[in-house]
Enzyme design. Structure first.
Site, PDB file in Angstrom:
ATOM      1  N   TRP A  19      -6.848   0.456   3.867  1.00 35.08           N
ATOM      2  CA  TRP A  19      -7.821  -0.624   3.798  1.00 35.08           C
ATOM      3  C   TRP A  19      -7.107  -1.901   3.358  1.00 35.08           C
ATOM      4  O   TRP A  19      -6.292  -1.878   2.437  1.00 35.08           O
ATOM      5  CB  TRP A  19      -8.922  -0.249   2.806  1.00 35.08           C
ATOM      6  CG  TRP A  19     -10.157  -1.094   2.896  1.00 35.08           C
ATOM      7  CD1 TRP A  19     -10.493  -1.969   3.884  1.00 35.08           C
ATOM      8  CD2 TRP A  19     -11.229  -1.120   1.950  1.00 35.08           C
ATOM      9  NE1 TRP A  19     -11.720  -2.548   3.622  1.00 35.08           N
ATOM     10  CE2 TRP A  19     -12.197  -2.056   2.436  1.00 35.08           C
ATOM     11  CE3 TRP A  19     -11.480  -0.452   0.756  1.00 35.08           C
ATOM     12  CZ2 TRP A  19     -13.375  -2.334   1.750  1.00 35.08           C
ATOM     13  CZ3 TRP A  19     -12.660  -0.728   0.074  1.00 35.08           C
ATOM     14  CH2 TRP A  19     -13.591  -1.659   0.570  1.00 35.08           C
ATOM     15  N   TYR A  52     -11.592  -1.597   9.208  1.00 35.96           N
ATOM     16  CA  TYR A  52     -10.557  -2.238   8.412  1.00 35.96           C
ATOM     17  C   TYR A  52      -9.895  -3.354   9.221  1.00 35.96           C
ATOM     18  O   TYR A  52      -9.151  -3.088  10.176  1.00 35.96           O
ATOM     19  CB  TYR A  52      -9.496  -1.227   7.966  1.00 35.96           C
ATOM     20  CG  TYR A  52     -10.020  -0.098   7.106  1.00 35.96           C
ATOM     21  CD1 TYR A  52     -11.273  -0.140   6.514  1.00 35.96           C
ATOM     22  CD2 TYR A  52      -9.243   1.036   6.873  1.00 35.96           C
ATOM     23  CE1 TYR A  52     -11.746   0.906   5.730  1.00 35.96           C
ATOM     24  CE2 TYR A  52      -9.699   2.080   6.079  1.00 35.96           C
ATOM     25  CZ  TYR A  52     -10.959   2.001   5.518  1.00 35.96           C
ATOM     26  OH  TYR A  52     -11.406   3.044   4.729  1.00 35.96           O
TER      27      TYR A  52
END
Length: 282
Positions: A19, A52
């Protein structure tokens, strides 16, 4: 090194989260180096998602794993709730596979619950698994009530894992969720396993008891936090770092065995929950 078995695949209990990786082109070389360092140290799992960076994380992972033998990788990606329908999911997964540069992922997760009926999402996840585009499917940000609903569906018990927030400072899942998953042989994937940024900066990495345990073992506070995570059975932790040295430390934390005294010190600093709490999410 501790291991976890997910849908028949045994993997090291500490992998790599991604992430926020891939967002800054100036950091690309450093982030790829960090992924390579993790793989070289023994990690196998790389966790990413279409959310992401709107695919930039998957693209970065694709560059990092180019040339790496596929059997040395365990790739996890996730579908957004807005794409978790029969009409949209396959196109979403195909785009993820293209960015990653692979023919399939090892685990495809429903990122969190949205408006599509759960039965429709699960049926499509199972279809894509049978089509060979993912080896297994699972869920993320599900609590006990969600899992109980899932288990009522024909293919629900075929879920291979559930990924939720869990760390020493966010222990709510210990009250009932971890036990439910253990009873149903459903592995747990812990995201933010060393704490969300605010937790790390304010207390987890600086807590005197955590530091005392770290000093005992001559390791970092991060390694203590990760070793505590993976001391729970069938738990995979996916810490994120863009620093190669930190990634190596993270992976090596899978070799650290905490003593009963260590765990008691950590429990005193951050007690286990005594009642059901809302599921922590980021």
């Amino acid at each position: 090194m501790q291991t976890v078995t997910i849908a028949g695949s045994q993997v090291p209990a500490i992998g790599m989260g991604t992430w926020h990786m891939g967002d800054d082109p100036l950091l690309q070389a450093q982030e790829i180096e960090a992924i390579h360092a993790g793989l070289a140290t023994g990690a196998k799992v790389i966790d990413t998602a279409e959310m992401y960076g709107s695919g930039r994380s998957e693209t970065l992972v694709g560059k990092a794993i180019k040339g790496v033998p596929r059997d040395q990788l365990y790739l996890i990606s996730k579908v957004l709730p807005t794409n978790a329908s029969k009409a949209r999911m396959e196109r979403s997964l195909d785009a993820s596979l293209k960015r990653l540069g692979v023919d399939d992922v090892d685990l495809y997760l429903y990122h969190w619950r949205g408006q599509t009926p759960l039965s429709e999402t699960v049926a499509e996840l199972q279809r894509l698994t049978e089509a060979g585009k993912t080896k297994a499917w699972g869920i993320s940000n599900f609590d006990v009530s969600d899992l109980e609903e899932l288990w009522q569906l024909p293919d629900g018990p075929k879920a291979a894992a559930n990924e939720d927030l869990f760390n020493l400072g966010s222990r709510g899942v210990e009250y009932s969720l971890l036990g439910w998953q253990a009873d149903h042989q459903l592995p747990f994937i812990a995201y933010s396993p060393v704490g969300a940024p605010d937790q790390l900066n304010t207390h987890l990495g600086r807590n005197p008891n955590v530091l005392k345990v770290a000093k005992r073992h001559n390791v970092s506070a991060y390694q203590v936090l990760l070793a505590w995570d993976v001391s729970h059975p069938q738990l995979l932790a996916i810490p994120q770092s863009s620093n190669a040295d930190h990634v190596k430390e993270n992976v090596l934390a899978g070799n650290l065995q905490l003593t009963a005294d260590d765990k008691q010190l950590l429990d005193e600093a951050y007690p286990a929950p005594t009642e059901k709490l809302p599921l922590d999410v980021l």
